[in-house]
Design an enzyme around this catalytic site. Structure first.
Site, short mmCIF file in Angstrom:
data_model
loop_
_atom_site.label_atom_id
_atom_site.label_comp_id
_atom_site.label_asym_id
_atom_site.label_seq_id
_atom_site.Cartn_x
_atom_site.Cartn_y
_atom_site.Cartn_z
N GLY A 1 0.81 -1.21 0.00
CA GLY A 1 0.00 0.00 0.00
C GLY A 1 0.84 1.26 0.00
N GLY B 1 18.78 -3.93 17.08
CA GLY B 1 17.55 -3.16 17.04
C GLY B 1 16.83 -3.28 15.71
CD GLU C 1 12.72 -12.20 24.27
OE1 GLU C 1 11.86 -11.68 25.00
OE2 GLU C 1 12.51 -12.42 23.05
CD GLU D 1 25.59 -3.03 24.31
OE1 GLU D 1 25.53 -1.84 23.93
OE2 GLU D 1 24.72 -3.88 24.05
CG HIS E 1 -1.23 -16.99 51.03
ND1 HIS E 1 0.08 -16.58 50.92
CD2 HIS E 1 -1.25 -18.08 51.84
CE1 HIS E 1 0.84 -17.39 51.65
NE2 HIS E 1 0.06 -18.31 52.22
#
Length: 564
Positions: free
Chosen positions: A194, A352, A263, A279, A534
């Protein structure tokens, strides 16, 4: 550049890229604050005069959720082909479409790839299937843990293809569920990429066009690969490839230690791989609350077959070929000098994600992206190059970069639908929770402690912190899972919850009580009287609220109790 879109700053990877809060004096809403820290509508001269109520108007806001009929099954009420067209059928677009139908809008959704987008097909859904396997493998492999239950288990093994099939099967099932739900409600599914031709006009597929009163862009994101890294999809991979689990390397380097990298380190180490983190910043997990990061490293990193480099860029990665392994050149982040060279079996790029906004025809409406993100205001309305709102055009989810989470996209989409149907609605992004599904899990909502203290210093209020341990929780001890911490960051002067961070068993499920409290404006002096069953893990939060010492002890007025 390498960490620009992942964890290049000390702010959380889950917090908004930029948040704008409403200033309209007559806006009434519940749980959607005018200001991220401390709504002062009750105080004269606070700058928010005229705001009559926040939670007192709860019924007004949520009453709008009742449906007036399935508008999609009939004709558009606006003279256009549709009341609403959504470009992108991921979780954000799907959530917006369902709410649009509930509000009586004739709706179409355009999908150029596959239903469900990144989350369902290449993200959170298949990754949770792999993590379910890694959790079970990790437990079965922990002889000490099993002996504590009086259990004896032979050596646990796995079938790689069976694990991959489980992940692929789950994605297929959820994808079919999404498609069927849209069809059942009368949403038109238009196939093809689209793009926007102009105001109210959308093109999809090969020259097909439709008109709509309102348009939502929900095109999501793709993995971000820094320059110098050659991805072959086999030995140098992104999360898209890793979820297929085509092989389990003996040694894999993971570039980036955000939630995606964490993960996958959980998955690979459970299946027998050795992992090396690379890192760019000076510490692992820099986007999480520092105290949680420190504990998580002690539990998730140090005892496992994981080593790491910090303060370095992977400036060049060459895939394995001609009998040679994957070669990674590490450059010092400060001096820019070559620091080391690694040779590994595979490399996962977890730096990312980047917005997928090319080819949308934004130039036709004079919109210029910012680092690929579509600029929007707090209402998700698209802003053009001159700073003006583009009428009837909205952008949600990863494409606007405010908060790159699937459920945030869905919440933004629902907020947009509320607006186009005549209801003021602003999403408070600080109430949107996030989770990392490692074993144990990490979850968070609101501000980290450094962020809260920085804001408090600027605005002149005090911040306090309360903590509780999973070691004091009966259910956690019964599960032999006492390793964990819950942390509450709050204002003692008014009891406002600024942030909650949890590391421990089922943290991803526990966070929602805190998230809802922030969204609804519930204060500590109120929520500490809530009753928790509980023995349950929810008592971790019960103890957390009770441990928070506020200066205003009196609870807010509530309605008359119901006699039973």
């Amino acid at each position: 550049m390498q960490s620009t879109l992942s964890l290049s700053s000390p702010s959380s990877p889950f917090l908004p890229r930029s948040i704008h809060y409403p200033t309209h004096p007559s806006l009434i809403f519940c749980g959607l604050r005018h200001h991220p820290l401390g709504l002062r509508s009750e105080s004269k001269g606070s700058g928010f005069g005229g705001v009559r109520s926040v939670c007192g108007s709860r019924r007004r806001v949520w009453a709008t959720l009742s449906s007036s009929g399935n508008g999609s099954a009939g004709s558009a009420r606006t003279g256009f082909d549709y009341d609403l067209v959504i470009i992108g059928a991921g979780v954000g677009g799907h959530g917006a479409a369902l709410h649009a139908v509930e509000k009586g809008l004739k709706t179409a959704i355009i999908e150029g790839d596959v239903m469900g987008g990144t989350c369902v097909n290449r993200g959170c859904v298949p990754s949770k299937a792999l993590l379910a396997v890694s959790g079970r493998m990790r437990e079965l492999q922990d002889e000490k843990h099993m002996k504590a239950f009086g259990l004896q288990v032979d050596a646990a093994t796995y079938d790689r293809q069976g694990v991959a099939d489980h992940a692929n099967g789950l994605a297929s099932k959820i994808r079919n569920n999404l498609t069927n739900s849209l069809k059942a409600l009368g949403v038109d599914i238009l196939t093809g990429f689209g793009s926007i031709l102009g105001q109210h006009n959308v093109q999809y597929g090969k020259g097909n066009t439709v008109t709509a009163k309102d348009i939502i862009i929900a095109t999501g994101s793709v993995p971000f690969v820094p320059k110098g890294i050659e991805v072959d999809g086999k030995t140098v991979i992104t999360s898209d490839h890793a979820l297929k689990l085509e092989f389990v390397p003996d040694w894999i380097a993971i570039v980036g230690s955000g939630y995606i990298g964490l993960e996958f380190s959980d998955v690979y180490t459970a299946l027998g791989s050795e992992v090396t983190f690379i890192e760019a910043l000076d510490q692992l997990m820099p986007g999480f609350d520092p105290e949680i990061s420190k504990l998580a490293q002690r539990v998730l990193i140090n005892p496992r077959k994981i080593d790491y480099y910090t303060g370095v860029f992977a400036t060049k990665i060459t895939p394995a070929r001609d009998g040679r392994p994957v070669v990674i050149e590490l450059t010092d982040a400060k001096t820019k000098e070559l620091k080391d060279t690694l040779e590994v079996d595979a490399a996962l790029i977890a730096t990312g994600r980047a917005p997928f906004t090319q080819g949308l025809g934004l130039e036709n409406i004079n919109v210029v992206t910012q680092r690929g993100f579509v600029p929007v205001d707090e209402n998700m309305r698209v802003i053009d190059a001159k700073g003006n709102v583009v009428p009837h055009l909205y952008c949600i989810g990863d494409a606007n970069g405010k908060m790159m989470l699937a459920h945030a996209a869905s919440a933004q989409g629902i907020s947009v639908v509320e607006q186009v149907t005549g209801h003021n609605h602003i999403l408070n992004h600080l109430s949107v929770p996030a989770a990392c599904f490692t074993h144990p899990e990490i979850s968070m909502v609101g501000l980290t402690e450094p962020q809260a203290r920085e804001t408090a210093e600027k605005e002149g209020f005090e911040v306090r912190v309360a903590k509780t341990s999973f070691k004091a929780n009966t259910k956690a001890l019964a599960e032999n899972e006492g390793e964990g911490l819950a942390k509450l960051i709050f204002r003692p002067d008014n009891g406002e919850i600024l942030g909650v961070h949890i590391f421990g068993m089922h943290a991803a499920d526990l966070i929602h009580e805190a998230s809802n409290a922030i969204a609804l404006g519930t204060r500590i002096q109120d929520i500490k009287f809530a009753v928790h069953a509980h023995p349950t893990l929810s008592e971790v939060l019960d103890e957390l609220y009770k441990a928070a010492k506020v200066d205003v002890e009196a609870p807010s007025p509530v309605g008359q109790a119901v006699s039973v």
